[in-house]
Write a protein that holds these residues in place. Structure first.
Motif, mmCIF file in Angstrom:
data_model
loop_
_atom_site.group_PDB
_atom_site.id
_atom_site.type_symbol
_atom_site.label_atom_id
_atom_site.label_comp_id
_atom_site.label_asym_id
_atom_site.label_seq_id
_atom_site.Cartn_x
_atom_site.Cartn_y
_atom_site.Cartn_z
ATOM 1 N N VAL A 222 -3.392 7.115 8.055
ATOM 2 C CA VAL A 222 -2.494 5.954 8.143
ATOM 3 C C VAL A 222 -3.213 4.782 8.799
ATOM 4 O O VAL A 222 -3.070 3.627 8.382
ATOM 5 N N GLN A 223 -4.014 5.055 9.815
ATOM 6 C CA GLN A 223 -4.762 3.993 10.474
ATOM 7 C C GLN A 223 -5.753 3.341 9.515
ATOM 8 O O GLN A 223 -5.967 2.117 9.550
ATOM 9 N N GLN A 224 -6.380 4.169 8.649
ATOM 10 C CA GLN A 224 -7.286 3.604 7.646
ATOM 11 C C GLN A 224 -6.523 2.660 6.718
ATOM 12 O O GLN A 224 -7.009 1.576 6.366
ATOM 13 N N LEU A 225 -5.328 3.065 6.303
ATOM 14 C CA LEU A 225 -4.523 2.215 5.421
ATOM 15 C C LEU A 225 -4.094 0.932 6.138
ATOM 16 O O LEU A 225 -4.006 -0.131 5.515
ATOM 17 N N LEU B 225 0.827 -1.209 0.000
ATOM 18 C CA LEU B 225 0.000 0.000 0.000
ATOM 19 C C LEU B 225 0.859 1.255 0.000
ATOM 20 O O LEU B 225 0.363 2.340 0.306
ATOM 21 N N ASN B 226 2.146 1.075 -0.320
ATOM 22 C CA ASN B 226 3.088 2.202 -0.350
ATOM 23 C C ASN B 226 3.160 2.920 1.006
ATOM 24 O O ASN B 226 3.314 4.143 1.065
ATOM 25 N N PRO C 110 -14.958 5.823 4.292
ATOM 26 C CA PRO C 110 -13.554 5.817 4.730
ATOM 27 C C PRO C 110 -12.908 7.192 4.753
ATOM 28 O O PRO C 110 -11.837 7.358 5.333
ATOM 29 N N THR C 111 -13.529 8.194 4.097
ATOM 30 C CA THR C 111 -12.887 9.509 3.972
ATOM 31 C C THR C 111 -13.494 10.566 4.881
ATOM 32 O O THR C 111 -13.133 11.740 4.794
ATOM 33 N N ALA D 74 -6.590 11.767 -1.307
ATOM 34 C CA ALA D 74 -5.841 11.442 -2.529
ATOM 35 C C ALA D 74 -4.939 10.232 -2.296
ATOM 36 O O ALA D 74 -4.822 9.347 -3.166
ATOM 37 N N GLU D 75 -4.329 10.173 -1.126
ATOM 38 C CA GLU D 75 -3.452 9.044 -0.786
ATOM 39 C C GLU D 75 -4.250 7.749 -0.701
ATOM 40 O O GLU D 75 -3.833 6.703 -1.220
ATOM 41 N N LEU D 76 -5.412 7.825 -0.061
ATOM 42 C CA LEU D 76 -6.267 6.641 0.059
ATOM 43 C C LEU D 76 -6.744 6.176 -1.317
ATOM 44 O O LEU D 76 -6.740 4.974 -1.620
ATOM 45 N N PHE D 77 -7.145 7.121 -2.161
ATOM 46 C CA PHE D 77 -7.662 6.759 -3.487
ATOM 47 C C PHE D 77 -6.579 6.117 -4.360
ATOM 48 O O PHE D 77 -6.877 5.259 -5.199
ATOM 49 N N ALA D 78 -5.333 6.538 -4.172
ATOM 50 C CA ALA D 78 -4.238 5.902 -4.914
ATOM 51 C C ALA D 78 -4.144 4.424 -4.548
ATOM 52 O O ALA D 78 -3.933 3.556 -5.415
#
Length: 513
Positions: free
Chosen positions: A151-154, A134-135, A173-174, A183-187
């Motif tokens: 970060v916790q969501q990821l 997840l980068n 989630p957002t 934007a980070e989550l959508f990537a």
């Protein structure tokens, strides 16, 4: 609407029906999830989205219908069974253990073991591998609670990947993320989609839905409205299907509605906000409310109506902009100072934030007036009785018994008691957040008449309702919000209809400015 796809569905839900005592939460609903797609589940509050997710993940037993995963029939009796079938969920509120390490959260239940013992170095290395997919380059031994919500969501998503999820459900989630974090989550979501994962995305943010989803299913009142390719469904049609009325039908309703007359705004505004905002909650907003004016907040659920109201009252603290209340600059808004200054706020959540169920009608009405005077200046019993009797009669609270527990009253009468509580403080400006939600038509009409009467007596009113017809019927001006941002302001009149508001909500950011 029939759609085709080159990929065989990974999940098919057909005719799903779930009944609770006295209510059918889902009535023959269909949902199809395909690998390599982001599928949005759309609908207003109460449409059945959460119930549908719980049916798929084994939280609720279905009363009728069928669930097939990879074309095999399934009847899940627990979330564990759903996870074994490759279905994982990341909820709006991160359901991890913030006091444990990142690795412990990601690998929970799937730790690398050496006999009966956990091999922690190997477990941390394994967690780091999933995070890298997840980068996400963080120390797996660090405490989860020290990291941002994003970060916790990821980490929640990484945990879902540990069980080799074929279906990933992202439920709002957002909601707590800023634009960069979204934007980070959508990537990551796109990366998972491209790897073949089927993603079910639930959000009230229309712009995000159109940005990330390939397809969508719309529910309304527990029923299936249709499945659509996102790129082929204009925003205004989506909104109309969610609300249950086409734009021209909404306009026809409003054509016969009587609009309240209002003179030109004069003098100093009761409330003035300039670039007032709160990061992660509401983008900076300009707003004025004048004496005798009803300003309506219009927008879909999640548009930022309540967030803006809480900011104006001081229930949430602004981190940008200026607020002027009754001609005085407010350096640090807070509920008690707002109340003492003449601003009242009736919350949208009547049950949890409004009534005190185990107190009487009299005691509930007394709360705000006593708070405004302070603990050492008790309201004399005779004065309180006069106030309570006055509002029971003025608002036609039934039954007219001040000593009855408020929990034994109907929803409409509970709402009247809340209004009485705030009116008893003699406010100059009142914010009413969903004052007619969940009450019968008669009580709704009484409250609407009261709002107009209060404005005619010179009180300023901020009126919030998810029913566009109601906002249009009562408001002199409408502040239109979408995705926690003010996108327009309309002066009410015969030419302003529900279609006008819907078009403003649906317009692009540049068009709505």
């Amino acid at each position: 609407m029939s759609l085709t796809s080159d990929s065989a569905p990974v999940v098919q839900m057909r005719g799903i029906t779930i009944e609770f005592p006295g209510v059918r939460a889902l009535d023959g609903v269909d949902l199809t999830l395909r690998p390599g797609e982001v599928h949005a589940l759309m609908g207003e509050n109460g449409a059945g989205k959460s119930t549908m997710i719980k049916a798929l993940t084994g939280v609720y037993k279905i009363d009728a219908g069928e669930i097939r995963v990879a074309d095999e029939p399934h009847q899940f009796h627990s979330t564990a069974e759903a996870q074994e079938a490759g279905i994982s969920t990341v909820y709006q509120e991160v359901n991890l253990c913030s006091n444990l390490s990142v690795a412990e959260n990601v690998m929970l239940g799937h730790e690398v073991r050496f006999g009966p013992f956990i091999n922690w170095p190997a477990t941390r290395r394994k967690a780091k591998e999933y995070l890298a997919r997840l980068n996400l380059d963080i120390d797996p031994s660090s405490q989860l609670g020290t990291h941002s919500i994003a970060v916790q969501q990821l980490c929640s998503i990484a945990r879902a990947m540990v069980v080799d999820a074929r279906v990933l459900i992202l439920d709002e989630p957002t909601s707590s993320l800023d634009k960069a974090e979204v934007a980070e989550l959508f990537a990551v979501v796109r990366q998972l989609r491209d790897s073949g994962v089927a993603i079910l995305f639930v959000s009230h943010f229309l712009e995000q839905v159109y940005e990330i989803s390939d397809r969508m299913t719309i529910l309304r009142n527990g029923r299936f409205v249709g499945e659509y390719l996102t790129a082929e469904l204009p925003r205004i049609e989506l909104i109309s299907k969610m609300l249950g009325r086409a734009g021209d039908e909404l306009a026809a309703i409003e054509a016969g509605a009587q609009r309240v007359a209002h003179d030109e705004r004069q003098g100093t505004p009761l409330l003035s906000a300039v670039k007032l905002g709160r990061e992660g909650s509401i983008e900076p907003v300009d707003l004025e409310v004048y004496e005798g004016e009803i300003v309506g907040f219009a927008g879909l659920l999640g548009s930022g109506r309540t967030e803006l109201a809480r900011l104006l009252y001081g229930a949430d603290r602004a981190d940008s902009g200026e607020l002027t209340l009754f001609g005085e600059n407010v350096k640090s808004a807070a509920p008690l100072s707002s109340l003492k200054g003449g601003l009242a706020y009736s919350t949208e959540d009547r049950k949890r934030e409004g009534i005190i169920a185990d107190l009487t009608v009299r005691e509930n009405i007394a709360l705000a007036i006593q708070a405004s005077r302070g603990i050492w200046r008790r309201v004399p019993a005779k004065e309180l009785d006069e106030v309570v009797d006055h509002y029971i009669e003025a608002l036609n609270i039934q039954p007219p018994n001040p000593n009855m527990l408020i929990k034994n009253l109907s929803g409409g009468n509970q709402q009247k008691v809340l209004l009485a509580r705030w009116l008893a403080t003699s406010p100059r400006l009142i914010i009413l957040d969903e004052p007619t939600r969940g009450i019968d038509i008669g009580a709704k009409a009484e409250i609407q008449r009261l709002v107009v009467e209060l404005a005619s007596q010179g009180m300023g009113v901020v009126f919030i309702s998810s029913e566009l017809e109601e906002v249009l019927r009562l408001s002199h001006r409408l502040v239109v919000l979408r995705d926690r941002e003010k996108v327009g302001e309309l002066t009410n009149g015969p030419d302003v209809t529900s279609s006008t508001v819907l078009e403003t909500i649906a317009a692009s950011g540049s068009d709505a400015a």
